[in-house]
Motif scaffolding. Structure first.
Motif, PDB file in Angstrom:
ATOM      1  N   ASP A 190     -36.146 -21.038  44.764  1.00 43.09           N
ATOM      2  CA  ASP A 190     -36.652 -22.295  43.539  1.00 43.09           C
ATOM      3  C   ASP A 190     -35.706 -22.985  42.743  1.00 43.09           C
ATOM      4  OD1 ASP A 190     -39.263 -22.834  42.660  1.00 43.09           O
ATOM      5  OD2 ASP A 190     -39.954 -21.125  41.818  1.00 43.09           O
ATOM      6  N   PHE A 191     -36.436 -23.806  42.100  1.00 39.35           N
ATOM      7  CA  PHE A 191     -35.578 -25.085  41.569  1.00 39.35           C
ATOM      8  C   PHE A 191     -36.212 -25.031  40.075  1.00 39.35           C
ATOM      9  CE2 PHE A 191     -35.182 -26.187  45.538  1.00 39.35           C
ATOM     10  CZ  PHE A 191     -34.149 -26.159  45.841  1.00 39.35           C
ATOM     11  N   ILE A 192     -35.256 -24.679  38.388  1.00 36.93           N
ATOM     12  CA  ILE A 192     -36.414 -24.848  37.749  1.00 36.93           C
ATOM     13  C   ILE A 192     -35.187 -25.868  36.712  1.00 36.93           C
ATOM     14  CG2 ILE A 192     -36.493 -23.586  35.099  1.00 36.93           C
ATOM     15  CD1 ILE A 192     -37.907 -22.344  37.239  1.00 36.93           C
ATOM     16  N   THR A 193     -35.885 -27.228  35.818  1.00 38.23           N
ATOM     17  CA  THR A 193     -35.368 -28.066  35.009  1.00 38.23           C
ATOM     18  C   THR A 193     -34.539 -27.052  33.581  1.00 38.23           C
ATOM     19  OG1 THR A 193     -36.011 -29.479  36.278  1.00 38.23           O
ATOM     20  CG2 THR A 193     -34.890 -29.828  34.029  1.00 38.23           C
ATOM     21  N   LEU A 194     -33.616 -27.038  33.650  1.00 33.09           N
ATOM     22  CA  LEU A 194     -32.941 -26.064  32.175  1.00 33.09           C
ATOM     23  C   LEU A 194     -33.924 -26.716  31.450  1.00 33.09           C
ATOM     24  CD1 LEU A 194     -29.941 -23.236  33.283  1.00 33.09           C
ATOM     25  CD2 LEU A 194     -32.118 -23.824  33.177  1.00 33.09           C
ATOM     26  N   ASP A 195     -33.500 -26.505  29.398  1.00 35.82           N
ATOM     27  CA  ASP A 195     -33.207 -26.989  28.475  1.00 35.82           C
ATOM     28  C   ASP A 195     -32.709 -28.376  28.018  1.00 35.82           C
ATOM     29  OD1 ASP A 195     -36.104 -26.250  27.847  1.00 35.82           O
ATOM     30  OD2 ASP A 195     -35.794 -24.767  26.720  1.00 35.82           O
ATOM     31  N   ASP A 196     -31.137 -27.652  28.795  1.00 37.69           N
ATOM     32  CA  ASP A 196     -30.438 -28.764  28.582  1.00 37.69           C
ATOM     33  C   ASP A 196     -30.485 -29.761  29.329  1.00 37.69           C
ATOM     34  OD1 ASP A 196     -29.197 -27.525  30.855  1.00 37.69           O
ATOM     35  OD2 ASP A 196     -27.647 -26.527  30.108  1.00 37.69           O
ATOM     36  N   GLY A 197     -31.024 -30.243  30.543  1.00 41.32           N
ATOM     37  CA  GLY A 197     -31.440 -30.775  31.450  1.00 41.32           C
ATOM     38  C   GLY A 197     -30.993 -30.476  32.709  1.00 41.32           C
ATOM     39  N   ASP A 198     -30.121 -29.915  32.864  1.00 38.01           N
ATOM     40  CA  ASP A 198     -29.481 -28.753  34.164  1.00 38.01           C
ATOM     41  C   ASP A 198     -30.480 -28.301  34.948  1.00 38.01           C
ATOM     42  OD1 ASP A 198     -26.873 -29.633  33.415  1.00 38.01           O
ATOM     43  OD2 ASP A 198     -26.357 -27.636  33.402  1.00 38.01           O
ATOM     44  N   VAL A 199     -30.685 -28.478  36.252  1.00 36.98           N
ATOM     45  CA  VAL A 199     -31.301 -28.101  37.199  1.00 36.98           C
ATOM     46  C   VAL A 199     -30.735 -26.564  37.772  1.00 36.98           C
ATOM     47  CG1 VAL A 199     -32.489 -28.069  40.091  1.00 36.98           C
ATOM     48  CG2 VAL A 199     -32.211 -29.947  38.058  1.00 36.98           C
ATOM     49  N   LEU A 200     -32.015 -25.658  37.975  1.00 36.34           N
ATOM     50  CA  LEU A 200     -31.292 -24.084  38.031  1.00 36.34           C
ATOM     51  C   LEU A 200     -31.247 -23.428  39.384  1.00 36.34           C
ATOM     52  CD1 LEU A 200     -29.902 -21.898  36.662  1.00 36.34           C
ATOM     53  CD2 LEU A 200     -31.632 -20.403  36.481  1.00 36.34           C
ATOM     54  N   ALA A 201     -30.652 -23.413  40.251  1.00 37.68           N
ATOM     55  CA  ALA A 201     -30.922 -23.315  41.883  1.00 37.68           C
ATOM     56  C   ALA A 201     -30.938 -21.874  42.200  1.00 37.68           C
ATOM     57  CB  ALA A 201     -30.418 -24.740  42.499  1.00 37.68           C
ATOM     58  N   PHE A 202     -31.904 -21.697  43.261  1.00 40.85           N
ATOM     59  CA  PHE A 202     -31.753 -19.785  43.669  1.00 40.85           C
ATOM     60  C   PHE A 202     -31.106 -20.225  44.953  1.00 40.85           C
ATOM     61  CE2 PHE A 202     -33.823 -19.375  39.514  1.00 40.85           C
ATOM     62  CZ  PHE A 202     -33.288 -18.509  39.062  1.00 40.85           C
ATOM     63  N   GLY A 203     -30.053 -19.464  45.101  1.00 39.46           N
ATOM     64  CA  GLY A 203     -29.694 -19.446  47.274  1.00 39.46           C
ATOM     65  C   GLY A 203     -29.164 -18.631  47.534  1.00 39.46           C
ATOM     66  N   ALA A 204     -29.383 -18.556  48.146  1.00 42.02           N
ATOM     67  CA  ALA A 204     -29.001 -17.048  48.831  1.00 42.02           C
ATOM     68  C   ALA A 204     -28.152 -16.748  50.583  1.00 42.02           C
ATOM     69  CB  ALA A 204     -30.493 -16.893  50.249  1.00 42.02           C
ATOM     70  N   PRO A 205     -27.384 -16.488  51.043  1.00 40.54           N
ATOM     71  CA  PRO A 205     -26.350 -16.453  51.686  1.00 40.54           C
ATOM     72  C   PRO A 205     -26.538 -15.324  52.751  1.00 40.54           C
ATOM     73  CG  PRO A 205     -25.099 -14.486  50.055  1.00 40.54           C
ATOM     74  CD  PRO A 205     -26.870 -15.392  49.364  1.00 40.54           C
ATOM     75  N   ASP A 206     -27.756 -14.444  52.635  1.00 43.51           N
ATOM     76  CA  ASP A 206     -28.692 -13.601  53.879  1.00 43.51           C
ATOM     77  C   ASP A 206     -29.358 -13.506  53.299  1.00 43.51           C
ATOM     78  OD1 ASP A 206     -27.708 -11.451  52.588  1.00 43.51           O
ATOM     79  OD2 ASP A 206     -25.322 -12.121  53.033  1.00 43.51           O
ATOM     80  N   THR A 207     -30.152 -12.240  53.562  1.00 42.68           N
ATOM     81  CA  THR A 207     -31.369 -11.595  53.585  1.00 42.68           C
ATOM     82  C   THR A 207     -31.549 -10.771  53.132  1.00 42.68           C
ATOM     83  OG1 THR A 207     -31.581 -10.485  56.025  1.00 42.68           O
ATOM     84  CG2 THR A 207     -32.615 -12.806  56.281  1.00 42.68           C
ATOM     85  N   THR A 208     -29.924 -10.081  52.425  1.00 43.36           N
ATOM     86  CA  THR A 208     -30.026  -8.805  51.446  1.00 43.36           C
ATOM     87  C   THR A 208     -29.789  -8.634  50.591  1.00 43.36           C
ATOM     88  OG1 THR A 208     -27.561  -8.317  52.856  1.00 43.36           O
ATOM     89  CG2 THR A 208     -30.554  -7.216  53.757  1.00 43.36           C
ATOM     90  N   SER A 209     -28.676  -9.774  50.556  1.00 51.65           N
ATOM     91  CA  SER A 209     -27.107  -9.748  48.758  1.00 51.65           C
ATOM     92  C   SER A 209     -28.026 -10.473  47.838  1.00 51.65           C
ATOM     93  CB  SER A 209     -26.704 -10.856  50.114  1.00 51.65           C
ATOM     94  OG  SER A 209     -25.720 -10.070  50.311  1.00 51.65           O
ATOM     95  N   PRO A 210     -27.649 -10.278  46.765  1.00 49.45           N
ATOM     96  CA  PRO A 210     -27.858 -10.755  46.018  1.00 49.45           C
ATOM     97  C   PRO A 210     -27.995 -12.083  45.577  1.00 49.45           C
ATOM     98  CG  PRO A 210     -26.433  -9.267  44.988  1.00 49.45           C
ATOM     99  CD  PRO A 210     -26.674  -8.939  46.646  1.00 49.45           C
ATOM    100  N   SER A 211     -29.279 -12.985  44.520  1.00 47.57           N
ATOM    101  CA  SER A 211     -28.690 -14.436  45.321  1.00 47.57           C
ATOM    102  C   SER A 211     -27.691 -15.316  43.686  1.00 47.57           C
ATOM    103  CB  SER A 211     -30.615 -15.075  44.614  1.00 47.57           C
ATOM    104  OG  SER A 211     -31.728 -14.939  45.410  1.00 47.57           O
ATOM    105  N   PRO A 212     -27.233 -16.186  44.647  1.00 48.92           N
ATOM    106  CA  PRO A 212     -26.146 -16.589  44.060  1.00 48.92           C
ATOM    107  C   PRO A 212     -26.965 -17.479  43.124  1.00 48.92           C
ATOM    108  CG  PRO A 212     -25.831 -17.779  46.267  1.00 48.92           C
ATOM    109  CD  PRO A 212     -26.592 -16.156  46.179  1.00 48.92           C
ATOM    110  N   VAL A 213     -26.304 -18.469  41.789  1.00 50.51           N
ATOM    111  CA  VAL A 213     -27.203 -18.873  40.865  1.00 50.51           C
ATOM    112  C   VAL A 213     -26.540 -20.604  40.399  1.00 50.51           C
ATOM    113  CG1 VAL A 213     -28.910 -19.023  39.064  1.00 50.51           C
ATOM    114  CG2 VAL A 213     -29.372 -16.954  39.643  1.00 50.51           C
TER     115      VAL A 213
END
Length: 476
Positions: A190-213
């Motif tokens: 997903d992607f979220i437009t924050l209140d400060d105008g930045d877009v928050l994006a959730f990534g994945a390096p593989d199928t099991t690791s935590p998601s980098p934000v």
């Protein structure tokens, strides 16, 4: 998306898509490839703070053997649930909240579809093929991130590439977004437009690791700000971001730093649902302050006064007056009705949603499309004899965000119960019930002459003061 719940697909994506991503982006990634495009936005203003919106519901889609569209409040309580016809890699509301989009998952190369979904029923209402570079990803587009921007364009990600895309929902044409995830990272959900105008994006390096934000700045630079438990969808409410994890947890991100970091971000789990989330959305994800609006109105027939033994029919109408889907929840306090009357068994009905009576409180919950209406009716029979206060008063109160009474008087109904025929209304001194109606001893009647019990009982003398001329007892 929830690729971990689909073993066959996971093997395909892990073996082919991730390998493809690493091969394509291994020499610096697509972010550098689009440096020229980023320059186009060099004149974009810096992040601009937005007003904090009131709370909005969180929506999530599940998949696999449990394909549902579920609406939650910010405590994780389920507000509504509807079946879905397929797996969607993610869902997204339009900037004004009037349309809910979904993208099929995983999709086949050259063929991926943008759907519109009825948020009340979960039914697909339209479809449009997606063309352009997003559809060309091999072996599958695997779109698993979808969010509307304030301008109406959809931001989309894929588990098959580090690139991020834009989709024009009017045409289905996809184009390259001027920013991509770093090499070796694909979209997690997903992607979220924050209140400060930045877009928050959730990534994945593989199928099991935590998601980098990541934060994507208005000048099209991107920085990682931390990690969260593996996340497949996100939604924003009242300025806060909720991440829908692969294990079914709904996590509140309690801090969103603005500086680069790879450390875990602090989260609070608001609900452990155990569901297989594939995506999430809210009407505020685009950065717009969209809120629901609905009204409640109440009436009764007859409007009164009524006699003992009469039946009264109450009608409550809840209407979505806003542009977005709304929960029209309300309560109706019957405690000052049921002291004079009894609910007619089986009379409580609702045209949609759920109406229940718990103790003396009627609760209605339901989801309404813009312009939608629900009607709740029930009947009571006035007790005979009525030993209550002979007044039936009840008040309906909206309980969900955006709710109000249709007017200042439409949430309250008051009905008087008539006194029986021949029953005098003697509230004035000397005209009370019982002893106040007694005749005094003596030549004259004590009615109207005496005040208080002494003369009402006939104990004192009459006009002439001679006790042998009065009655022996009071007449009530």
């Amino acid at each position: 998306m929830a690729y971990d719940s689909r073993p066959t697909l996971r093997r395909v994506l892990t073996g082919a898509a991730i390998g493809l991503v690493l091969a394509v982006t291994g020499s610096g990634g697509l972010a550098q490839a689009h440096a020229g495009t980023a320059a186009v936005s060099a004149g974009v203003a810096a992040s601009k703070a937005r007003a904090v919106c009131p709370p909005a519901p969180l929506w999530a889609n599940t998949g696999g053997n449990d394909q549902r569209l579920i609406q939650y409040d910010t405590t994780g309580t389920t507000l509504s649930s509807a079946p879905l016809v397929r797996d969607y890699g993610d869902i997204a509301f339009s900037p004004n909240g009037s349309t809910l989009y979904g993208v099929d998952f995983p999709g086949s190369a050259g063929s991926v579809t943008l759907y519109t979904i009825d948020p009340v029923t979960g039914a697909e209402t339209s479809s449009r093929p997606i063309s352009g570079p997003l559809a060309a990803i091999t072996p599958t587009p695997a779109v698993n991130g979808l969010t509307a921007r304030a301008d109406g364009m959809l931001i989309a990600g894929s588990f098959g590439t580090s690139q991020i895309f834009l989709i024009d929902p009017a045409t289905g044409v996809s184009t390259l977004f001027p920013v991509s995830f770093p090499a070796g990272v694909v979209s997690a959900g997903d992607f979220i437009t924050l209140d400060d105008g930045d877009v928050l994006a959730f990534g994945a390096p593989d199928t099991t690791s935590p998601s980098p934000v990541f934060r994507i700045r208005p000048d099209n630079t991107i920085i990682q700000i931390g990690t969260v438990p593996q996340t497949f969808g996100a939604a924003k409410s009242a300025g806060s971001v909720y991440a829908f994890a692969s294990n079914g947890d709904i996590n509140l991100l309690t801090s969103l730093p603005t500086t680069a970091s790879t450390a875990p971000l602090p989260v609070t789990t608001v609900e452990a649902t155990g569901r297989g989330f594939y995506g999430a959305s809210s009407v505020q994800d685009s950065g717009n302050c969209v809120v629901p609006a609905y009204t409640v109105a109440k009436s009764a027939s007859p409007a009164g006064p009524v006699n003992e033994g009469n039946t009264i029919t109450y009608r409550l109408t809840v209407t979505n007056t806003g542009a977005v889907v709304a929960n029209g929840d309300f309560t109706d306090d019957l405690s000052d009705v049921l002291d004079d009357a009894t609910l007619v068994p089986g009379s409580l009905t609702s045209t949609t949603g759920s109406a229940t009576l718990t103790g003396n409180t009627l609760n209605w919950t339901g989801t309404l499309a813009p312009g939608g209406t629900a009607t709740v009716t029930y009947k009571v029979r006035v007790n005979s004899p009525d030993t209550g206060d002979r007044r039936l008063v009840n008040y309906a109160a909206p309980t969900a965000p955006g709710g109000s009474c249709a007017s200042a008087r439409t949430c309250t109904v008051t009905i008087e119960v008539k006194k029986k025929k021949g029953h005098k209304d003697c509230d004035r001194p000397g005209h009370g019930h019982g002893e106040g109606h007694g005749r005094g001893e003596g030549h004259g009647r004590g009615e109207g002459h005496g005040r208080g019990e002494d003369e009402g009982r006939g104990d004192g003398p009459g006009h002439g003061g001679r006790p042998d001329h009065g009655h022996d007892s009071a007449v009530g």
